[in-house]
Design a protein around this motif. Structure first.
Motif, mmCIF file in Angstrom:
data_model
loop_
_atom_site.group_PDB
_atom_site.id
_atom_site.type_symbol
_atom_site.label_atom_id
_atom_site.label_comp_id
_atom_site.label_asym_id
_atom_site.label_seq_id
_atom_site.Cartn_x
_atom_site.Cartn_y
_atom_site.Cartn_z
ATOM 1 N N GLU A 6 0.835 -1.198 0.000
ATOM 2 C CA GLU A 6 0.000 0.000 0.000
ATOM 3 C C GLU A 6 0.872 1.251 0.000
ATOM 4 O O GLU A 6 1.870 1.334 0.712
ATOM 5 C CB GLU A 6 -0.914 0.000 1.220
ATOM 6 C CG GLU A 6 -1.959 1.101 1.159
ATOM 7 C CD GLU A 6 -2.897 1.056 2.340
ATOM 8 O OE1 GLU A 6 -3.819 1.883 2.366
ATOM 9 O OE2 GLU A 6 -2.702 0.220 3.225
ATOM 10 N N HIS A 7 0.461 2.225 -0.806
ATOM 11 C CA HIS A 7 1.133 3.514 -0.905
ATOM 12 C C HIS A 7 2.596 3.362 -1.357
ATOM 13 O O HIS A 7 3.481 4.077 -0.898
ATOM 14 C CB HIS A 7 1.081 4.273 0.423
ATOM 15 C CG HIS A 7 -0.295 4.405 0.980
ATOM 16 N ND1 HIS A 7 -1.417 4.383 0.198
ATOM 17 C CD2 HIS A 7 -0.730 4.548 2.252
ATOM 18 C CE1 HIS A 7 -2.492 4.514 0.963
ATOM 19 N NE2 HIS A 7 -2.109 4.605 2.205
ATOM 20 N N CYS A 189 -8.571 6.437 -10.320
ATOM 21 C CA CYS A 189 -8.260 6.498 -8.884
ATOM 22 C C CYS A 189 -8.358 5.122 -8.245
ATOM 23 O O CYS A 189 -7.503 4.728 -7.437
ATOM 24 C CB CYS A 189 -9.204 7.466 -8.181
ATOM 25 S SG CYS A 189 -8.956 9.202 -8.606
ATOM 26 N N ARG A 190 -9.396 4.383 -8.595
ATOM 27 C CA ARG A 190 -9.590 3.053 -8.026
ATOM 28 C C ARG A 190 -8.415 2.134 -8.371
ATOM 29 O O ARG A 190 -7.887 1.424 -7.522
ATOM 30 C CB ARG A 190 -10.901 2.459 -8.559
ATOM 31 C CG ARG A 190 -11.256 1.091 -8.001
ATOM 32 C CD ARG A 190 -12.451 0.517 -8.733
ATOM 33 N NE ARG A 190 -13.565 1.449 -8.744
ATOM 34 C CZ ARG A 190 -14.452 1.548 -9.732
ATOM 35 N NH1 ARG A 190 -14.339 0.794 -10.804
ATOM 36 N NH2 ARG A 190 -15.444 2.417 -9.656
ATOM 37 N N ARG A 193 -5.089 3.188 -6.629
ATOM 38 C CA ARG A 193 -5.082 2.740 -5.237
ATOM 39 C C ARG A 193 -4.779 1.248 -5.149
ATOM 40 O O ARG A 193 -4.009 0.801 -4.290
ATOM 41 C CB ARG A 193 -6.407 3.062 -4.550
ATOM 42 C CG ARG A 193 -6.626 4.548 -4.262
ATOM 43 C CD ARG A 193 -7.781 4.769 -3.308
ATOM 44 N NE ARG A 193 -9.041 4.264 -3.828
ATOM 45 C CZ ARG A 193 -9.906 4.982 -4.542
ATOM 46 N NH1 ARG A 193 -9.622 6.253 -4.835
ATOM 47 N NH2 ARG A 193 -11.042 4.449 -4.965
ATOM 48 N N ARG A 198 -0.901 6.201 -3.602
ATOM 49 C CA ARG A 198 -1.743 7.022 -2.747
ATOM 50 C C ARG A 198 -2.188 8.240 -3.541
ATOM 51 O O ARG A 198 -1.393 9.115 -3.862
ATOM 52 C CB ARG A 198 -0.932 7.459 -1.511
ATOM 53 C CG ARG A 198 -1.753 8.135 -0.453
ATOM 54 C CD ARG A 198 -0.910 8.342 0.792
ATOM 55 N NE ARG A 198 -1.670 8.953 1.853
ATOM 56 C CZ ARG A 198 -1.214 9.097 3.086
ATOM 57 N NH1 ARG A 198 -0.014 8.671 3.407
ATOM 58 N NH2 ARG A 198 -1.956 9.685 4.012
#
Length: 201
Positions: A6-7, A189-190, A193, A198
């Motif tokens: 994540e990120h 965006c989906r 992510r 991020r």
């Protein structure tokens, strides 16, 4: 689907030469670079518009990701679907006139495909955001005046909806409003992510 941190701090690359897509992606206020994909956009004989848009979006993202394996690459393509026949960018005034005459008074589905790829992590997603558009009955003078003012020769189906092209339409139906301009930002965006980017920092 591979696990994605994540990120993850990976560069974002737009695999497109379209200024419309670049301007749309800038709305997200993410740092990104642009890389032109080297992809043959010739349709396969008998290929449906949705399949064509999907194939080209993924091919563009993969082509750029092959050279930038650590990046998260966005690819997109749009094909106008007129009764199952694909309509691409007109390129010339004459082609644009012919497209608009054919679409006059008819329903057209603009198939806007989006792909996000990261070669290093094995991440790959592709989706299509259909936009259902109904054109007004257009006369020849309107078509000529519109084309002289807007010159939408680099827009699929010759309809530049973010400009004067909106005056050609009766209605638009879509769950991702920017898809008609060329890049469905909700899906973008989906997928970003999901790829570990991020979006809101």
């Amino acid at each position: 689907m591979p696990n994605v941190t994540e990120h993850a701090d990976r560069p974002v690359v737009l695999g497109s030469t379209s200024r419309y897509r670049r301007e749309l992606l800038e709305r997200l206020q993410l740092p990104f670079t642009v890389q032109a994909p080297e992809v043959d956009e010739t349709p396969v004989p008998g290929e449906a518009p949705l399949a064509l848009a999907r194939r080209l979006a993924l091919a563009k993202a993969r082509a750029v990701a092959a050279h930038l394996p650590g990046a998260v690459v966005i690819g997109s393509d749009q094909v106008a679907d007129l009764g199952g026949e694909p309509l691409g960018k007109p390129g010339t005034h004459e082609n644009a006139v012919a497209q608009l005459r054919r679409m006059s008074g008819r329903a057209v589905v603009f198939q806007t495909a989006l792909a996000v790829v990261c070669a290093e992590t094995g991440f790959e997603q592709v989706d299509v955001a259909p936009v259902h558009v109904r054109f007004r009955e257009l006369d020849g003078d309107e078509i000529e005046a519109y084309l002289r003012k807007e010159r939408p020769y680099d827009c699929a189906g010759s309809a530049k909806s973010e400009g004067l092209g909106i005056a050609l339409l009766e209605a638009i139906d879509s769950d991702d409003p920017t898809a008609l301009i060329g890049l469905p930002l909700i899906r973008t965006c989906r997928m970003l992510r999901a790829a570990g980017v991020r979006v809101i920092r």
